[in-house]
Design a protein around this motif. Structure first.
Motif, PDB file in Angstrom:
ATOM      1  N   MET A   1       0.817  -1.221   0.000  1.00 27.73           N
ATOM      2  CA  MET A   1       0.000   0.000   0.000  1.00 27.73           C
ATOM      3  C   MET A   1       0.851   1.272   0.000  1.00 27.73           C
ATOM      4  SD  MET A   1      -2.816  -0.853   2.907  1.00 27.73           S
ATOM      5  CE  MET A   1      -3.808  -2.319   2.899  1.00 27.73           C
ATOM      6  N   HIS A   2       2.182   1.126  -0.005  1.00 28.87           N
ATOM      7  CA  HIS A   2       3.100   2.266   0.083  1.00 28.87           C
ATOM      8  C   HIS A   2       2.809   3.103   1.331  1.00 28.87           C
ATOM      9  CE1 HIS A   2       4.489   1.254  -3.910  1.00 28.87           C
ATOM     10  NE2 HIS A   2       3.240   1.217  -4.311  1.00 28.87           N
ATOM     11  N   ALA A   3       2.677   2.388   2.451  1.00 31.33           N
ATOM     12  CA  ALA A   3       2.369   3.043   3.728  1.00 31.33           C
ATOM     13  C   ALA A   3       3.294   2.523   4.828  1.00 31.33           C
ATOM     14  CB  ALA A   3       0.910   2.806   4.094  1.00 31.33           C
ATOM     15  N   GLU A   4       4.578   2.317   4.495  1.00 26.72           N
ATOM     16  CA  GLU A   4       5.529   1.813   5.466  1.00 26.72           C
ATOM     17  C   GLU A   4       5.625   2.756   6.663  1.00 26.72           C
ATOM     18  OE1 GLU A   4       6.187   2.257   2.218  1.00 26.72           O
ATOM     19  OE2 GLU A   4       7.036   0.425   1.397  1.00 26.72           O
ATOM     20  N   VAL A   5       6.006   2.204   7.794  1.00 26.08           N
ATOM     21  CA  VAL A   5       6.154   2.988   9.022  1.00 26.08           C
ATOM     22  C   VAL A   5       7.583   2.842   9.542  1.00 26.08           C
ATOM     23  CG1 VAL A   5       3.716   2.840   9.672  1.00 26.08           C
ATOM     24  CG2 VAL A   5       5.310   1.069  10.447  1.00 26.08           C
ATOM     25  N   ALA A   6       8.017   3.791  10.369  1.00 23.52           N
ATOM     26  CA  ALA A   6       9.367   3.761  10.936  1.00 23.52           C
ATOM     27  C   ALA A   6       9.505   2.669  11.996  1.00 23.52           C
ATOM     28  CB  ALA A   6       9.711   5.119  11.533  1.00 23.52           C
ATOM     29  N   ASP A   7       8.433   2.451  12.763  1.00 25.18           N
ATOM     30  CA  ASP A   7       8.485   1.473  13.847  1.00 25.18           C
ATOM     31  C   ASP A   7       7.126   0.817  13.985  1.00 25.18           C
ATOM     32  OD1 ASP A   7       9.915   0.188  16.024  1.00 25.18           O
ATOM     33  OD2 ASP A   7       8.634   1.335  17.371  1.00 25.18           O
ATOM     34  N   PHE A   8       7.146  -0.476  14.297  1.00 24.56           N
ATOM     35  CA  PHE A   8       5.909  -1.238  14.434  1.00 24.56           C
ATOM     36  C   PHE A   8       6.154  -2.323  15.466  1.00 24.56           C
ATOM     37  CE2 PHE A   8       3.461  -4.867  12.201  1.00 24.56           C
ATOM     38  CZ  PHE A   8       2.354  -4.708  13.009  1.00 24.56           C
ATOM     39  N   LYS A   9       5.289  -2.398  16.472  1.00 29.83           N
ATOM     40  CA  LYS A   9       5.385  -3.484  17.445  1.00 29.83           C
ATOM     41  C   LYS A   9       3.990  -3.949  17.800  1.00 29.83           C
ATOM     42  CE  LYS A   9       5.528  -0.919  21.789  1.00 29.83           C
ATOM     43  NZ  LYS A   9       6.295  -0.645  23.007  1.00 29.83           N
ATOM     44  N   ILE A  10       3.925  -5.176  18.240  1.00 33.26           N
ATOM     45  CA  ILE A  10       2.656  -5.782  18.642  1.00 33.26           C
ATOM     46  C   ILE A  10       2.818  -6.299  20.063  1.00 33.26           C
ATOM     47  CG2 ILE A  10       0.963  -7.586  18.177  1.00 33.26           C
ATOM     48  CD1 ILE A  10       1.967  -7.559  15.251  1.00 33.26           C
ATOM     49  N   GLU A  11       1.902  -5.922  20.928  1.00 23.99           N
ATOM     50  CA  GLU A  11       1.875  -6.442  22.292  1.00 23.99           C
ATOM     51  C   GLU A  11       0.632  -7.311  22.433  1.00 23.99           C
ATOM     52  OE1 GLU A  11       1.831  -2.853  24.619  1.00 23.99           O
ATOM     53  OE2 GLU A  11       4.022  -2.801  24.726  1.00 23.99           O
ATOM     54  N   VAL A  12       0.819  -8.534  22.892  1.00 23.89           N
ATOM     55  CA  VAL A  12      -0.303  -9.450  23.089  1.00 23.89           C
ATOM     56  C   VAL A  12      -0.400  -9.741  24.581  1.00 23.89           C
ATOM     57  CG1 VAL A  12      -1.307 -11.684  22.532  1.00 23.89           C
ATOM     58  CG2 VAL A  12       0.077 -10.483  20.821  1.00 23.89           C
ATOM     59  N   THR A  13      -1.573  -9.496  25.148  1.00 18.89           N
ATOM     60  CA  THR A  13      -1.838  -9.769  26.554  1.00 18.89           C
ATOM     61  C   THR A  13      -2.960 -10.792  26.609  1.00 18.89           C
ATOM     62  OG1 THR A  13      -1.293  -7.472  27.041  1.00 18.89           O
ATOM     63  CG2 THR A  13      -2.415  -8.720  28.773  1.00 18.89           C
ATOM     64  N   ALA A  14      -2.761 -11.846  27.382  1.00 17.93           N
ATOM     65  CA  ALA A  14      -3.757 -12.912  27.408  1.00 17.93           C
ATOM     66  C   ALA A  14      -4.069 -13.340  28.836  1.00 17.93           C
ATOM     67  CB  ALA A  14      -3.262 -14.108  26.604  1.00 17.93           C
ATOM     68  N   ASN A  15      -5.319 -13.689  29.044  1.00 16.24           N
ATOM     69  CA  ASN A  15      -5.795 -14.174  30.330  1.00 16.24           C
ATOM     70  C   ASN A  15      -5.806 -15.697  30.308  1.00 16.24           C
ATOM     71  OD1 ASN A  15      -7.216 -13.705  32.943  1.00 16.24           O
ATOM     72  ND2 ASN A  15      -8.782 -14.929  31.916  1.00 16.24           N
ATOM     73  N   LEU A  16      -5.077 -16.304  31.243  1.00 18.60           N
ATOM     74  CA  LEU A  16      -5.021 -17.755  31.353  1.00 18.60           C
ATOM     75  C   LEU A  16      -6.059 -18.202  32.376  1.00 18.60           C
ATOM     76  CD1 LEU A  16      -3.221 -19.975  30.135  1.00 18.60           C
ATOM     77  CD2 LEU A  16      -1.743 -19.744  32.127  1.00 18.60           C
TER      78      LEU A  16
END
Length: 141
Positions: A66-81
């Motif tokens: 899409m020609h929409a690159e970003v400088a930084d990208f992170k994903i945080e996943v929080t889960a309930n056990l």
């Protein structure tokens, strides 16, 4: 149909070495046990990493197209056990964080939505046993 096979071998105590279809190996262990200096991963936490990795790979690919690159990208996943055995993740929150001086919110939203609803097979597997919540965070540099 593609079939993946992994082989997991007990090495000692509460530790297993597993391979990956890519040929790389890593150690998994029970984090509640004393594993000394062994570097490894807890199996359930690996599931969360797999979720982030699967969706993240989709999003990066889509943003590039899409020609929409970003400088930084992170994903945080929080889960309930759950408390009862067998313990599993019943609620999962996936936070996507994008940083750039020129963010393109509509394209970012579209890329995440396509990953979540169409492309990420791990996301689909999680939806079979957990309530999954998604949130996008945009950070201007």
């Amino acid at each position: 149909m593609i079939k993946n096979t992994v082989t997991t071998v007990w090495t000692q105590k509460s530790q297993f070495e597993t391979d990956n279809p890519s040929g790389h190996k890593f150690t998994m262990f029970d984090k509640s046990q004393d594993n000394g200096d062994v570097v490894g991963y807890a199996p359930k936490a690996l599931m969360l990493s797999s979720l982030a990795g699967c969706s993240g790979l989709d999003v990066v690919s889509l943003l590039t197209k899409m020609h929409a690159e970003v400088a930084d990208f992170k994903i945080e996943v929080t889960a309930n056990l759950t408390d009862e055995h067998p313990k599993f993740y019943d609620k999962v929150k996936v936070d996507y964080h994008f940083s750039d001086a020129e963010l393109q919110p509509k394209k970012i939203q579209k890329a995440v939505n396509l990953s979540v609803t169409k492309y990420c097979g791990v996301m689909e597997m999680f939806r079979q046993f957990a309530d999954v919540e998604i949130e996008i965070h945009l950070h201007n540099l």
